[in-house]
Design a protein around this motif. Structure first.
Motif, PDB file in Angstrom:
ATOM      1  N   LEU A  88      86.528 116.505  61.054  1.00 11.28           N
ATOM      2  CA  LEU A  88      86.255 117.696  61.848  1.00 11.28           C
ATOM      3  C   LEU A  88      84.792 118.078  61.641  1.00 11.28           C
ATOM      4  O   LEU A  88      84.328 118.204  60.504  1.00 11.28           O
ATOM      5  CB  LEU A  88      87.167 118.852  61.403  1.00 11.28           C
ATOM      6  N   LEU A  89      84.055 118.231  62.751  1.00 10.52           N
ATOM      7  CA  LEU A  89      82.630 118.528  62.684  1.00 10.52           C
ATOM      8  C   LEU A  89      82.342 119.762  63.545  1.00 10.52           C
ATOM      9  O   LEU A  89      82.141 119.657  64.752  1.00 10.52           O
ATOM     10  CB  LEU A  89      81.826 117.311  63.180  1.00 10.52           C
ATOM     11  N   PRO A  90      82.369 120.966  62.921  1.00 11.75           N
ATOM     12  CA  PRO A  90      82.066 122.183  63.679  1.00 11.75           C
ATOM     13  C   PRO A  90      80.579 122.215  64.064  1.00 11.75           C
ATOM     14  O   PRO A  90      79.716 121.965  63.228  1.00 11.75           O
ATOM     15  CB  PRO A  90      82.380 123.321  62.698  1.00 11.75           C
ATOM     16  N   VAL A  91      80.296 122.488  65.341  1.00 12.70           N
ATOM     17  CA  VAL A  91      78.919 122.537  65.828  1.00 12.70           C
ATOM     18  C   VAL A  91      78.726 123.758  66.716  1.00 12.70           C
ATOM     19  O   VAL A  91      79.678 124.288  67.276  1.00 12.70           O
ATOM     20  CB  VAL A  91      78.544 121.247  66.601  1.00 12.70           C
ATOM     21  N   ASP A  92      77.453 124.187  66.818  1.00 13.05           N
ATOM     22  CA  ASP A  92      77.161 125.363  67.647  1.00 13.05           C
ATOM     23  C   ASP A  92      75.913 125.209  68.504  1.00 13.05           C
ATOM     24  O   ASP A  92      75.342 126.185  68.967  1.00 13.05           O
ATOM     25  CB  ASP A  92      77.058 126.618  66.781  1.00 13.05           C
ATOM     26  N   GLY A  93      75.487 123.959  68.712  1.00 11.21           N
ATOM     27  CA  GLY A  93      74.362 123.717  69.595  1.00 11.21           C
ATOM     28  C   GLY A  93      72.986 123.952  68.992  1.00 11.21           C
ATOM     29  O   GLY A  93      71.984 123.724  69.652  1.00 11.21           O
ATOM     30  N   THR A  94      72.912 124.391  67.744  1.00 15.48           N
ATOM     31  CA  THR A  94      71.629 124.685  67.118  1.00 15.48           C
ATOM     32  C   THR A  94      71.005 123.420  66.525  1.00 15.48           C
ATOM     33  O   THR A  94      71.665 122.382  66.401  1.00 15.48           O
ATOM     34  CB  THR A  94      71.793 125.711  65.974  1.00 15.48           C
ATOM     35  N   ASP A  95      69.727 123.535  66.134  1.00 13.30           N
ATOM     36  CA  ASP A  95      69.064 122.422  65.441  1.00 13.30           C
ATOM     37  C   ASP A  95      69.810 122.072  64.158  1.00 13.30           C
ATOM     38  O   ASP A  95      69.884 120.908  63.784  1.00 13.30           O
ATOM     39  CB  ASP A  95      67.610 122.785  65.104  1.00 13.30           C
ATOM     40  N   LEU A  96      70.371 123.089  63.484  1.00 16.31           N
ATOM     41  CA  LEU A  96      71.134 122.842  62.259  1.00 16.31           C
ATOM     42  C   LEU A  96      72.360 121.973  62.559  1.00 16.31           C
ATOM     43  O   LEU A  96      72.687 121.070  61.792  1.00 16.31           O
ATOM     44  CB  LEU A  96      71.560 124.169  61.631  1.00 16.31           C
ATOM     45  N   SER A  97      73.029 122.242  63.672  1.00 18.06           N
ATOM     46  CA  SER A  97      74.183 121.425  64.071  1.00 18.06           C
ATOM     47  C   SER A  97      73.771 119.983  64.321  1.00 18.06           C
ATOM     48  O   SER A  97      74.495 119.053  63.967  1.00 18.06           O
ATOM     49  CB  SER A  97      74.818 121.963  65.352  1.00 18.06           C
ATOM     50  N   LEU A  98      72.616 119.802  64.940  1.00 22.79           N
ATOM     51  CA  LEU A  98      72.143 118.440  65.191  1.00 22.79           C
ATOM     52  C   LEU A  98      71.815 117.739  63.877  1.00 22.79           C
ATOM     53  O   LEU A  98      72.070 116.540  63.723  1.00 22.79           O
ATOM     54  CB  LEU A  98      70.926 118.460  66.120  1.00 22.79           C
ATOM     55  N   HIS A  99      71.285 118.485  62.912  1.00 21.81           N
ATOM     56  CA  HIS A  99      71.021 117.937  61.575  1.00 21.81           C
ATOM     57  C   HIS A  99      72.334 117.444  60.950  1.00 21.81           C
ATOM     58  O   HIS A  99      72.399 116.351  60.387  1.00 21.81           O
ATOM     59  CB  HIS A  99      70.354 119.014  60.709  1.00 21.81           C
ATOM     60  N   GLU A 100      73.397 118.246  61.063  1.00 23.82           N
ATOM     61  CA  GLU A 100      74.705 117.875  60.519  1.00 23.82           C
ATOM     62  C   GLU A 100      75.269 116.652  61.246  1.00 23.82           C
ATOM     63  O   GLU A 100      75.845 115.765  60.619  1.00 23.82           O
ATOM     64  CB  GLU A 100      75.668 119.069  60.637  1.00 23.82           C
ATOM     65  N   THR A 101      75.090 116.607  62.561  1.00 24.73           N
ATOM     66  CA  THR A 101      75.579 115.470  63.341  1.00 24.73           C
ATOM     67  C   THR A 101      74.833 114.196  62.934  1.00 24.73           C
ATOM     68  O   THR A 101      75.443 113.135  62.774  1.00 24.73           O
ATOM     69  CB  THR A 101      75.423 115.733  64.854  1.00 24.73           C
ATOM     70  N   ARG A 102      73.520 114.309  62.744  1.00 26.11           N
ATOM     71  CA  ARG A 102      72.742 113.140  62.311  1.00 26.11           C
ATOM     72  C   ARG A 102      73.184 112.675  60.917  1.00 26.11           C
ATOM     73  O   ARG A 102      73.221 111.472  60.644  1.00 26.11           O
ATOM     74  CB  ARG A 102      71.246 113.466  62.327  1.00 26.11           C
ATOM     75  N   PHE A 103      73.521 113.616  60.046  1.00 28.92           N
ATOM     76  CA  PHE A 103      74.026 113.250  58.715  1.00 28.92           C
ATOM     77  C   PHE A 103      75.346 112.487  58.857  1.00 28.92           C
ATOM     78  O   PHE A 103      75.565 111.475  58.197  1.00 28.92           O
ATOM     79  CB  PHE A 103      74.207 114.498  57.834  1.00 28.92           C
ATOM     80  N   ALA A 104      76.225 112.967  59.741  1.00 28.88           N
ATOM     81  CA  ALA A 104      77.502 112.284  59.988  1.00 28.88           C
ATOM     82  C   ALA A 104      77.254 110.856  60.483  1.00 28.88           C
ATOM     83  O   ALA A 104      77.911 109.910  60.042  1.00 28.88           O
ATOM     84  CB  ALA A 104      78.330 113.075  61.002  1.00 28.88           C
ATOM     85  N   LEU A 105      76.285 110.708  61.381  1.00 29.19           N
ATOM     86  CA  LEU A 105      75.952 109.373  61.900  1.00 29.19           C
ATOM     87  C   LEU A 105      75.372 108.477  60.807  1.00 29.19           C
ATOM     88  O   LEU A 105      75.634 107.279  60.783  1.00 29.19           O
ATOM     89  CB  LEU A 105      74.973 109.486  63.073  1.00 29.19           C
ATOM     90  N   GLN A 106      74.620 109.063  59.901  1.00 28.87           N
ATOM     91  CA  GLN A 106      74.086 108.289  58.769  1.00 28.87           C
ATOM     92  C   GLN A 106      75.237 107.733  57.927  1.00 28.87           C
ATOM     93  O   GLN A 106      75.205 106.584  57.499  1.00 28.87           O
ATOM     94  CB  GLN A 106      73.174 109.174  57.917  1.00 28.87           C
ATOM     95  N   LEU A 107      76.272 108.542  57.693  1.00 26.95           N
ATOM     96  CA  LEU A 107      77.438 108.083  56.932  1.00 26.95           C
ATOM     97  C   LEU A 107      78.088 106.881  57.627  1.00 26.95           C
ATOM     98  O   LEU A 107      78.488 105.914  56.973  1.00 26.95           O
ATOM     99  CB  LEU A 107      78.461 109.203  56.757  1.00 26.95           C
ATOM    100  N   VAL A 108      78.189 106.957  58.958  1.00 29.27           N
ATOM    101  CA  VAL A 108      78.784 105.853  59.727  1.00 29.27           C
ATOM    102  C   VAL A 108      77.902 104.604  59.621  1.00 29.27           C
ATOM    103  O   VAL A 108      78.402 103.499  59.415  1.00 29.27           O
ATOM    104  CB  VAL A 108      79.009 106.277  61.199  1.00 29.27           C
ATOM    105  N   ARG A 109      76.583 104.780  59.749  1.00 28.19           N
ATOM    106  CA  ARG A 109      75.673 103.633  59.629  1.00 28.19           C
ATOM    107  C   ARG A 109      75.757 103.003  58.245  1.00 28.19           C
ATOM    108  O   ARG A 109      75.577 101.804  58.083  1.00 28.19           O
ATOM    109  CB  ARG A 109      74.227 104.065  59.914  1.00 28.19           C
ATOM    110  N   GLU A 110      76.058 103.819  57.220  1.00 29.72           N
ATOM    111  CA  GLU A 110      76.177 103.319  55.845  1.00 29.72           C
ATOM    112  C   GLU A 110      77.522 102.641  55.593  1.00 29.72           C
ATOM    113  O   GLU A 110      77.780 102.152  54.501  1.00 29.72           O
ATOM    114  CB  GLU A 110      75.990 104.466  54.839  1.00 29.72           C
TER     115      GLU A 110
END
Length: 147
Positions: free
Chosen positions: A5-27
């Motif tokens: 579950l990845l709560p997001v709100d459209g902010t730059d902070l949300s994009l930072h969290e989404t990029r972190f999630a993608l980093q986990l997948v790439r790893e």
């Protein structure tokens, strides 16, 4: 495959969290995501004065979808599977319901560091309350540090 579950709100902070999630997948983490936005519930006044209460619900849903879109774009570009959900109401209770509804294995969310005065006035943050009440692990992503 883990469902997160990845709560997001459209902010730059949300994009930072989404990029972190993608980093986990790439790893190497095998995961799919539930991008979620929690909208505030309509006030009693808004419900009573609305000509059509369904319009309020539709507006909240559309606003939630708009706020999810930037994170959804990042996941789509990376080819990572996800679904979306828009909820309304008290954030912690809404997130707890979504964890159960979507059978999530984990929550990944940002920590919005409240200062000591705000914490005193507002009580615990959403992330703090969710950590205490969640049936699954909650991973907090710190905001990026100014370099």
């Amino acid at each position: 495959m883990m469902k997160i579950l990845l709560p997001v709100d459209g902010t730059d902070l949300s994009l930072h969290e989404t990029r972190f999630a993608l980093q986990l997948v790439r790893e190497g983490l095998k995961a799919s995501f539930v991008l979620v936005n929690v909208q505030e519930q309509a006030t009693f006044y808004e419900i009573v004065t609305a000509q059509d209460p369904a319009l309020i619900e539709n507006a909240a849903y559309e606003a939630g979808e708009d706020l999810i879109a930037p994170s959804a774009r990042l996941l789509t570009e990376a080819g990572v599977p996800f679904e979306t959900a828009v909820a309304s109401g008290e954030p912690v209770n809404s997130l707890l319901e979504l964890i159960e509804l979507h059978h999530c294995d984990m929550v990944l969310m940002g920590s919005r560091a409240l200062g000591p005065w705000r914490r005193l006035i507002e009580g615990a943050s959403t992330s703090r309350k969710l950590i205490d009440e969640s049936p699954v692990p909650v991973l907090l992503v710190k905001p990026p540090q100014d370099r």
